[in-house]
Design a protein around this motif. Sequence first.
Motif, short mmCIF file in Angstrom:
data_model
loop_
_atom_site.label_atom_id
_atom_site.label_comp_id
_atom_site.label_asym_id
_atom_site.label_seq_id
_atom_site.Cartn_x
_atom_site.Cartn_y
_atom_site.Cartn_z
N GLY A 111 5.49 69.75 -28.55
CA GLY A 111 4.26 69.13 -29.01
C GLY A 111 3.20 69.17 -27.93
N ILE A 112 2.10 68.48 -28.15
CA ILE A 112 1.03 68.38 -27.16
C ILE A 112 0.83 66.90 -26.86
N PRO A 113 0.99 66.50 -25.61
CA PRO A 113 0.83 65.08 -25.28
C PRO A 113 -0.62 64.62 -25.46
N VAL A 114 -0.77 63.37 -25.85
CA VAL A 114 -2.08 62.74 -25.94
C VAL A 114 -2.32 62.00 -24.63
N LYS A 115 -3.55 62.08 -24.14
CA LYS A 115 -3.87 61.49 -22.84
C LYS A 115 -3.74 59.96 -22.88
N ALA A 116 -3.30 59.41 -21.77
CA ALA A 116 -3.13 57.97 -21.65
C ALA A 116 -4.43 57.24 -21.93
N GLY A 117 -4.33 56.17 -22.70
CA GLY A 117 -5.49 55.35 -23.00
C GLY A 117 -6.24 55.74 -24.26
N PHE A 118 -5.91 56.91 -24.85
CA PHE A 118 -6.69 57.35 -26.00
C PHE A 118 -6.56 56.40 -27.18
N PHE A 119 -5.34 56.00 -27.52
CA PHE A 119 -5.17 55.15 -28.71
C PHE A 119 -5.80 53.78 -28.52
N ARG A 120 -5.75 53.28 -27.31
CA ARG A 120 -6.43 52.02 -27.02
C ARG A 120 -7.94 52.16 -27.22
N LEU A 121 -8.51 53.26 -26.73
CA LEU A 121 -9.95 53.51 -26.89
C LEU A 121 -10.30 53.72 -28.35
N LEU A 122 -9.48 54.45 -29.07
CA LEU A 122 -9.72 54.70 -30.49
C LEU A 122 -9.74 53.39 -31.27
N GLN A 123 -8.79 52.52 -30.99
CA GLN A 123 -8.74 51.22 -31.68
C GLN A 123 -10.03 50.43 -31.44
N LEU A 124 -10.51 50.45 -30.21
CA LEU A 124 -11.72 49.71 -29.87
C LEU A 124 -12.93 50.28 -30.59
N ILE A 125 -13.07 51.60 -30.58
CA ILE A 125 -14.21 52.24 -31.24
C ILE A 125 -14.22 51.92 -32.73
N VAL A 156 -18.21 57.78 -13.60
CA VAL A 156 -16.95 58.50 -13.40
C VAL A 156 -15.82 57.49 -13.48
N LEU A 157 -14.87 57.73 -14.40
CA LEU A 157 -13.75 56.83 -14.58
C LEU A 157 -12.44 57.64 -14.56
N PRO A 158 -11.34 57.03 -14.13
CA PRO A 158 -10.11 57.81 -13.93
C PRO A 158 -9.35 58.16 -15.20
N ASP A 159 -9.52 57.38 -16.28
CA ASP A 159 -8.76 57.66 -17.50
C ASP A 159 -9.42 56.95 -18.68
N LEU A 160 -8.90 57.21 -19.87
CA LEU A 160 -9.51 56.66 -21.09
C LEU A 160 -9.27 55.17 -21.23
N ALA A 161 -8.23 54.64 -20.60
CA ALA A 161 -8.04 53.18 -20.62
C ALA A 161 -9.19 52.50 -19.90
N GLU A 162 -9.64 53.09 -18.80
CA GLU A 162 -10.79 52.56 -18.07
C GLU A 162 -12.07 52.70 -18.90
N VAL A 163 -12.17 53.78 -19.66
CA VAL A 163 -13.32 53.94 -20.56
C VAL A 163 -13.31 52.82 -21.60
N ALA A 164 -12.13 52.52 -22.15
CA ALA A 164 -12.03 51.43 -23.12
C ALA A 164 -12.46 50.10 -22.49
N ASP A 165 -12.04 49.86 -21.26
CA ASP A 165 -12.44 48.64 -20.57
C ASP A 165 -13.95 48.57 -20.41
N PHE A 166 -14.55 49.70 -20.05
CA PHE A 166 -16.00 49.74 -19.85
C PHE A 166 -16.73 49.46 -21.16
N ILE A 167 -16.32 50.11 -22.26
CA ILE A 167 -16.99 49.91 -23.53
C ILE A 167 -16.78 48.49 -24.03
#
Length: 226
Positions: A89-103, A207-218
């Motif tokens: 399969g293809i891994p999904v990047k860490a934090g994506f599902f958390r960010l998706l839920q928030l959006i 500049v943020l290290p990962d999508l979990a940090e993006v979720a925190d920012f948003i």
Amino acid sequence: MRPGLRFAAVIFDMDGLVLDSEAGYFAAWQQAAAEMGYGLSREFCLSLSGSHGSAISQRLLTHCGTEFDLDNFYQLSNRLWRERVRQQGIPVKAGFFRLLQLIRQLQLPFCLATNSRRSDAEQCLAWAGLDAVFPKLISREDVPNPKPAADIFIKASAELGMHHSDCLVLEDSPIGIEAATAAACPCIFVPSVQPPDARASMQADLVLPDLAEVADFISAAFDHPL
């Protein structure tokens, strides 16, 4: 929302940002080249991050020589890559599902904008289990010019019914950040290559290290607890 970075929609890149796919591409390229008698270093492969097909082809010819058989290389590397993803399969990047839920909770319009061909993007999303996630997908076939031109993000903004200055672009590559900057979109650089590219880091709004940090920012920007 924090002053200086205002947005009402989100545009995702795909490879290296949502999908942890680039390592698989690079491994297949290196194996295919080796079977053809050539060598591709990790650094060379990393330098192609975010590039579209014709740009990659030109770089390969420059690197390996004009006699390099591109057709054979692409057929071989594609077969090797597909064998890998069918098994793993293809891994999904860490934090994506958390960010998706928030959006989704914030009811922000969002879409995917990629330099990949539509059929390839749809297949990759399916292999990653994300085939039903993005309401809209804008590919390189939908615009005259791929990234680093602004076209993909201008088109994506229009598809979302938004002005491009209201669409936050999330990108992992310097080419993507250049395109977002050309489109005058606010953008966050989530680098997939370390150390982060200095020019892209300067161009990006953040500049943020990962999508979990993006979720925190948003979450903080909208005063919406996760």
